[in-house]
Design an enzyme around this catalytic site. Structure first.
Site, short mmCIF file in Angstrom:
data_model
loop_
_atom_site.label_atom_id
_atom_site.label_comp_id
_atom_site.label_asym_id
_atom_site.label_seq_id
_atom_site.Cartn_x
_atom_site.Cartn_y
_atom_site.Cartn_z
N GLY A 1 -8.88 3.46 7.35
CA GLY A 1 -8.63 4.88 7.55
C GLY A 1 -7.16 5.21 7.74
O GLY A 1 -6.72 6.28 7.34
N PHE A 2 -6.41 4.29 8.31
CA PHE A 2 -5.01 4.60 8.63
C PHE A 2 -4.12 3.38 8.44
O PHE A 2 -4.57 2.25 8.69
CB PHE A 2 -4.88 5.09 10.08
CG PHE A 2 -5.74 6.30 10.36
CD1 PHE A 2 -5.28 7.57 10.02
CD2 PHE A 2 -7.00 6.16 10.90
CE1 PHE A 2 -6.08 8.69 10.24
CE2 PHE A 2 -7.81 7.27 11.12
CZ PHE A 2 -7.35 8.54 10.79
N SER B 1 2.97 -0.61 6.14
CA SER B 1 4.11 -0.44 7.05
C SER B 1 5.12 -1.57 6.92
O SER B 1 6.33 -1.32 6.92
CB SER B 1 3.65 -0.39 8.50
OG SER B 1 2.38 0.15 8.60
N SER C 1 0.85 -1.20 0.00
CA SER C 1 0.00 0.00 0.00
C SER C 1 0.88 1.24 0.00
O SER C 1 1.67 1.44 0.93
CB SER C 1 -0.89 0.01 1.24
OG SER C 1 -1.39 1.33 1.42
N GLY D 1 -4.58 -4.64 6.16
CA GLY D 1 -4.41 -3.99 7.45
C GLY D 1 -3.63 -4.83 8.43
O GLY D 1 -4.00 -5.97 8.72
N GLY D 2 -2.51 -4.28 8.92
CA GLY D 2 -1.74 -4.96 9.96
C GLY D 2 -1.08 -6.25 9.51
O GLY D 2 -0.73 -7.10 10.33
N ASP E 1 -4.87 3.45 -1.71
CA ASP E 1 -5.94 3.68 -0.74
C ASP E 1 -6.56 5.05 -0.93
O ASP E 1 -5.94 6.08 -0.65
CB ASP E 1 -5.38 3.56 0.68
CG ASP E 1 -5.13 2.12 1.06
OD1 ASP E 1 -6.06 1.30 0.92
OD2 ASP E 1 -4.00 1.80 1.49
C1 DX5 Z 1 -6.26 1.00 5.77
C2 DX5 Z 1 -5.79 0.80 4.36
C3 DX5 Z 1 -4.65 -0.14 4.25
C4 DX5 Z 1 -3.39 0.34 4.94
C5 DX5 Z 1 -2.57 -0.85 5.31
O1 DX5 Z 1 -7.40 1.78 5.76
O2 DX5 Z 1 -6.84 0.28 3.57
O3 DX5 Z 1 -4.37 -0.48 2.90
O4 DX5 Z 1 -2.61 1.20 4.18
O5 DX5 Z 1 -1.48 -0.37 6.05
P1 DX5 Z 1 -0.72 -1.28 7.11
O6 DX5 Z 1 -0.16 -2.44 6.36
O7 DX5 Z 1 0.31 -0.36 7.65
O8 DX5 Z 1 -1.73 -1.70 8.13
ZN ZN Z 2 -6.40 -0.58 1.50
#
Ligand code: DX5
Ligand code: ZN
Length: 224
Positions: free
Chosen positions: A144-145, A197, A10, A175-176, A37
């Site tokens: 969202g993040f 990340s 991402s 996510g995560g 995103d």
């Molecule tokens: C969250 C996004 C994800 C995010 C994943 O709302 O849809 O794509 O960027 O980021 P990490 O891998 O850091 O959780």
């Molecule tokens: Zn995403």
């Protein structure tokens, strides 16, 4: 037969002043897809890329541009993201009352159609959409993040895999995702791993080998 697992970094975790070089770096280092995103500050409490930004990314992507819309409404923007060059366009089932129409419109605009499910949304919510869907994105954080803690959605992924049967529908998790969490989801039936990340941490366009090593760590964890 070994399933082929795709890694989709991402670019939410990339250097925002240097997207072209960041996209080329992750692809050179082995990314299978590029995950974009799109957030509207309304459906989710964060704001990112509109169609002109996504269109500017397009020439740098040689793999698959996987665009994740965290916006509501969706339908008025489908054509704009098609023109921007999205290969896969994913909308949230929670974004509006007519996801069936949305998926039809995404395919009619020439893209692969994805549907995303927040952690609180059951697998059964997509039961009547499976024939219109190319990808189901199971959110493993609340959207969202970047950088949030993984929420275990193993049971939902397994249930979706069962519901999909022999249809040609990919399951993506988002996510995560890192080398410790990815194996749980892959064992349950996930095919595409979105990671922000865990791919970008410690690296840069001047130090792209780190991106490669980070992706290899995820691949090795799910292969074992
Ligand atoms: C969250 C996004 C994800 C995010 C994943 O709302 O849809 O794509 O960027 O980021 P990490 O891998 O850091 O959780
Ligand atoms: Zn995403």
């Amino acid at each position: 037969m070994t399933r082929s697992i795709k890694i989709a970094p991402s670019i939410l975790s990339a250097d925002f002043a240097n997207f072209g070089a960041e996209i080329r770096a992750i692809e050179d280092q082995g990314a299978d897809w590029v995950h974009v995103d799109v957030m509207d500050g309304h459906f989710v409490p964060n704001l990112t890329f509109g169609p002109p930004a996504v269109k500017a990314f397009r020439p740098h992507v040689t793999t698959v541009m996987d665009v994740h819309l965290m916006i509501a409404p969706v339908d008025p923007y489908i054509e704009a993201y098609a023109e921007a060059g999205a290969d896969v366009l994913t909308a949230h089932i929670e974004a509006g009352p007519h996801p069936h129409r949305t998926l039809q419109a995404i395919r009619a605009a020439g893209m692969k159609a994805g549907i995303a499910l927040n952690p609180g949304t059951p697998a059964e919510s997509v039961e009547h959409l499976l024939d219109l869907t190319d990808l189901i994105c199971v959110m493993t954080v609340n959207p969202g993040f970047g950088g949030q803690k993984f929420i275990d959605m193993t049971a939902k992924i397994a249930r979706l895999r069962e519901m999909i049967g022999d249809r040609d529908v990919l399951i993506e998790i988002d996510g995560g995702v890192d080398p410790t969490t990815a194996p749980l989801a892959v064992d349950a039936g996930a095919d595409v791993l979105v990671a922000g990340s865990a791919v970008f941490k410690g690296g840069s366009v001047d130090c792209p080998d780190v991106y490669g090593a980070n992706m290899r760590a995820i691949r090795e964890a799910v292969a074992g």
